[in-house]
Design a protein around this motif. Structure first.
Motif, PDB file in Angstrom:
ATOM      1  N   TYR A   1       0.844  -1.190   0.000  1.00 56.99           N
ATOM      2  CA  TYR A   1       0.000   0.000   0.000  1.00 56.99           C
ATOM      3  C   TYR A   1       0.881   1.243   0.000  1.00 56.99           C
ATOM      4  CZ  TYR A   1      -3.856  -3.033   1.503  1.00 56.99           C
ATOM      5  OH  TYR A   1      -4.812  -4.029   1.585  1.00 56.99           O
TER       6      TYR A   1
ATOM      7  N   GLN B   1       0.718   5.207   1.272  1.00 52.13           N
ATOM      8  CA  GLN B   1      -0.028   6.130   2.116  1.00 52.13           C
ATOM      9  C   GLN B   1       0.646   7.500   2.086  1.00 52.13           C
ATOM     10  OE1 GLN B   1      -0.449   5.160   6.334  1.00 52.13           O
ATOM     11  NE2 GLN B   1      -2.438   6.185   6.409  1.00 52.13           N
TER      12      GLN B   1
ATOM     13  N   PRO C   1      -4.362   4.571   3.259  1.00 49.12           N
ATOM     14  CA  PRO C   1      -3.564   3.650   2.442  1.00 49.12           C
ATOM     15  C   PRO C   1      -4.289   3.337   1.136  1.00 49.12           C
ATOM     16  CG  PRO C   1      -3.720   2.869   4.710  1.00 49.12           C
ATOM     17  CD  PRO C   1      -4.711   3.983   4.567  1.00 49.12           C
TER      18      PRO C   1
ATOM     19  N   PHE D   1      -4.213   0.709  -2.149  1.00 49.86           N
ATOM     20  CA  PHE D   1      -3.734  -0.614  -2.547  1.00 49.86           C
ATOM     21  C   PHE D   1      -2.923  -0.537  -3.833  1.00 49.86           C
ATOM     22  CE2 PHE D   1      -3.773  -5.117  -2.909  1.00 49.86           C
ATOM     23  CZ  PHE D   1      -4.091  -5.457  -4.212  1.00 49.86           C
TER      24      PHE D   1
ATOM     25  N   GLN E   1      -3.611  -9.416  -7.624  1.00 50.16           N
ATOM     26  CA  GLN E   1      -4.476  -8.282  -7.902  1.00 50.16           C
ATOM     27  C   GLN E   1      -3.617  -7.029  -7.924  1.00 50.16           C
ATOM     28  OE1 GLN E   1      -7.561  -9.214  -4.785  1.00 50.16           O
ATOM     29  NE2 GLN E   1      -8.932  -8.446  -6.358  1.00 50.16           N
ATOM     30  N   ARG E   2      -4.113  -6.016  -8.642  1.00 46.74           N
ATOM     31  CA  ARG E   2      -3.361  -4.780  -8.772  1.00 46.74           C
ATOM     32  C   ARG E   2      -4.316  -3.606  -8.729  1.00 46.74           C
ATOM     33  NH1 ARG E   2       1.777  -3.709 -10.983  1.00 46.74           N
ATOM     34  NH2 ARG E   2       2.050  -1.509 -11.474  1.00 46.74           N
ATOM     35  N   GLY E   3      -3.939  -2.575  -7.976  1.00 43.25           N
ATOM     36  CA  GLY E   3      -4.718  -1.353  -7.924  1.00 43.25           C
ATOM     37  C   GLY E   3      -4.366  -0.434  -9.074  1.00 43.25           C
ATOM     38  N   ASN E   4      -4.830   0.801  -8.974  1.00 46.12           N
ATOM     39  CA  ASN E   4      -4.644   1.760 -10.062  1.00 46.12           C
ATOM     40  C   ASN E   4      -3.297   2.469  -9.962  1.00 46.12           C
ATOM     41  OD1 ASN E   4      -7.209   1.250 -11.209  1.00 46.12           O
ATOM     42  ND2 ASN E   4      -8.150   2.543  -9.662  1.00 46.12           N
TER      43      ASN E   4
ATOM     44  N   LEU F   1       3.581   0.779   2.811  1.00 47.22           N
ATOM     45  CA  LEU F   1       3.229  -0.224   3.809  1.00 47.22           C
ATOM     46  C   LEU F   1       3.130  -1.601   3.170  1.00 47.22           C
ATOM     47  CD1 LEU F   1       0.379   1.834   5.471  1.00 47.22           C
ATOM     48  CD2 LEU F   1       2.516   1.217   6.592  1.00 47.22           C
TER      49      LEU F   1
ATOM     50  N   ARG G   1      -9.486 -14.780   0.516  1.00 49.25           N
ATOM     51  CA  ARG G   1      -8.912 -13.443   0.406  1.00 49.25           C
ATOM     52  C   ARG G   1      -9.389 -12.501   1.496  1.00 49.25           C
ATOM     53  NH1 ARG G   1      -8.464 -12.381  -6.075  1.00 49.25           N
ATOM     54  NH2 ARG G   1      -8.038 -14.523  -6.640  1.00 49.25           N
ATOM     55  N   ASN G   2     -10.316 -12.922   2.312  1.00 49.51           N
ATOM     56  CA  ASN G   2     -10.957 -11.967   3.209  1.00 49.51           C
ATOM     57  C   ASN G   2     -10.391 -11.995   4.619  1.00 49.51           C
ATOM     58  OD1 ASN G   2     -11.877 -14.464   3.824  1.00 49.51           O
ATOM     59  ND2 ASN G   2     -14.020 -13.904   3.994  1.00 49.51           N
TER      60      ASN G   2
ATOM     61  N   GLN H   1      -5.447  -7.921   7.588  1.00 49.87           N
ATOM     62  CA  GLN H   1      -4.084  -7.631   7.175  1.00 49.87           C
ATOM     63  C   GLN H   1      -3.226  -7.294   8.397  1.00 49.87           C
ATOM     64  OE1 GLN H   1      -3.379  -6.943   3.355  1.00 49.87           O
ATOM     65  NE2 GLN H   1      -4.973  -8.489   3.616  1.00 49.87           N
TER      66      GLN H   1
ATOM     67  N   TYR I   1     -17.464  -7.582   3.866  1.00 46.19           N
ATOM     68  CA  TYR I   1     -17.295  -7.324   5.281  1.00 46.19           C
ATOM     69  C   TYR I   1     -16.517  -6.035   5.472  1.00 46.19           C
ATOM     70  CZ  TYR I   1     -12.628  -9.380   4.716  1.00 46.19           C
ATOM     71  OH  TYR I   1     -11.351  -9.660   4.308  1.00 46.19           O
TER      72      TYR I   1
ATOM     73  N   TYR J   1      -9.253  -0.523  11.829  1.00 49.42           N
ATOM     74  CA  TYR J   1      -7.828  -0.524  12.158  1.00 49.42           C
ATOM     75  C   TYR J   1      -7.515   0.719  12.988  1.00 49.42           C
ATOM     76  CZ  TYR J   1      -6.943  -4.070   8.567  1.00 49.42           C
ATOM     77  OH  TYR J   1      -6.927  -5.223   7.824  1.00 49.42           O
TER      78      TYR J   1
ATOM     79  N   PHE K   1     -13.904  -4.682   2.591  1.00 49.75           N
ATOM     80  CA  PHE K   1     -13.460  -5.737   1.683  1.00 49.75           C
ATOM     81  C   PHE K   1     -14.574  -5.933   0.670  1.00 49.75           C
ATOM     82  CE2 PHE K   1     -10.967  -9.228   0.262  1.00 49.75           C
ATOM     83  CZ  PHE K   1     -11.892 -10.118  -0.265  1.00 49.75           C
TER      84      PHE K   1
ATOM     85  N   ASN L   1     -10.026  -4.965  -9.162  1.00 52.25           N
ATOM     86  CA  ASN L   1      -8.600  -4.837  -8.898  1.00 52.25           C
ATOM     87  C   ASN L   1      -8.253  -4.406  -7.478  1.00 52.25           C
ATOM     88  OD1 ASN L   1      -9.642  -2.322  -9.134  1.00 52.25           O
ATOM     89  ND2 ASN L   1      -8.106  -1.533 -10.538  1.00 52.25           N
ATOM     90  N   THR L   2      -9.167  -3.919  -6.697  1.00 46.51           N
ATOM     91  CA  THR L   2      -8.813  -3.407  -5.369  1.00 46.51           C
ATOM     92  C   THR L   2      -9.655  -4.090  -4.306  1.00 46.51           C
ATOM     93  OG1 THR L   2      -8.272  -1.279  -6.343  1.00 46.51           O
ATOM     94  CG2 THR L   2      -8.589  -1.329  -3.968  1.00 46.51           C
TER      95      THR L   2
ATOM     96  N   PHE M   1      -9.860   1.740   2.005  1.00 47.32           N
ATOM     97  CA  PHE M   1      -9.838   2.405   3.305  1.00 47.32           C
ATOM     98  C   PHE M   1     -10.552   3.751   3.256  1.00 47.32           C
ATOM     99  CE2 PHE M   1      -7.010   0.053   6.110  1.00 47.32           C
ATOM    100  CZ  PHE M   1      -6.365  -0.805   5.237  1.00 47.32           C
TER     101      PHE M   1
END
Lengths: 115, 114
Positions: free
Chosen positions: A35, A37, A43, A45, A56-59, A90, A100-101, A104, B32, B36, B93, B99-100, B104
């Motif tokens: 991540y 931040q 943060p 992803f 998986q990949r974010g933008n 991070l 996957r759930n 973290q 879910y 944090y 989640f 993709n994400t 947060f």
């Protein structure tokens, strides 16, 4: 039992340079996520690795790349650094496998400053 | 557009009182939700997870509720202490996220005053 460890803790680079950040996951964890931040922000992803592959990949642009090793540790590489890449990076690990759930577990990050 | 909003950037309360933090989301269908805690210069620390079919979860002085109709989660800290001062982040989640997987909110900075 060591948690997630990241190195280095701080790093200063100049625009155009390349950087590699490292992460060792918590013992027993097989999945690593990265991540970014920015100061005062949440943060964001970047990507996730499992079984040595990007799952998986974010933008984020292709300048951001990664790797996972057989011992589950991971690296984040950023090429052609921009001022906007200054942030706390991070690493988070989890024991997900095909699930996957899971929560973290985060390291304390690498503070990257670009001059 | 999709967004997650946490009620305020900062919340100040007196020691011993109950702190209530809010997380609202729009145009998401989370499987879910997690909460944090993040201290300055440190990584987030996982506190609680609540699934879409659960109404409430508790852990010691912490309580989380999840209302998928209102698209809202409330996070309570009872008998708050100065050591509870930190930024609290909610994270969704997402089912079939593309993709994400984990998104947060920007967080609420809680200050508990002695």
């Amino acid at each position: 039992d060591a948690g997630v460890t990241q190195s280095p803790t701080h790093l200063i680079k100049t625009r155009g340079q390349q950087v590699t950040l490292r992460c060792s996951p918590k013992s027993g964890h097989d999945t690593v996520s990265w991540y970014q931040q920015a100061l005062g922000q949440e943060p964001q992803f970047i990507f996730q690795y499992y079984e040595e592959e990007e799952r998986q990949r974010g933008n984020f642009p292709d300048r951001f790349s990664g790797h996972q090793f057989p011992n589950y540790s991971s690296e984040l590489n950023v090429n052609a650094l921009l001022l906007g890449d200054s942030a706390l990076y991070l690493c988070a690990s989890s024991s997900q496998g095909r699930r996957r759930n899971q929560p973290q577990h985060f390291g304390d990050g690498t503070r990257l400053s670009i001059l | 557009s999709q967004k997650i909003e946490q009620n305020s950037e900062a919340l100040n309360i007196q020691e011993g009182k109950t702190a209530t933090l809010t997380c609202n989301y729009t145009n998401y269908s989370p499987a879910y939700l997690q909460w944090y805690r993040q201290d300055p210069g440190r990584g987030p620390v996982f506190l609680l997870l609540i699934r879409e079919n659960e109404k409430e979860k508790r852990k010691e002085r912490l309580k989380v509720t999840f209302d998928t109709t209102l698209k809202q989660s409330l996070f309570h800290i009872t008998a708050s202490q100065p050591a509870d001062s930190a930024t609290y982040l909610c994270a969704l989640f997402l089912r079939n996220s593309g993709n994400t997987p984990l998104v947060f909110g920007k967080g609420t900075r809680l200050s508990v005053i002695a």
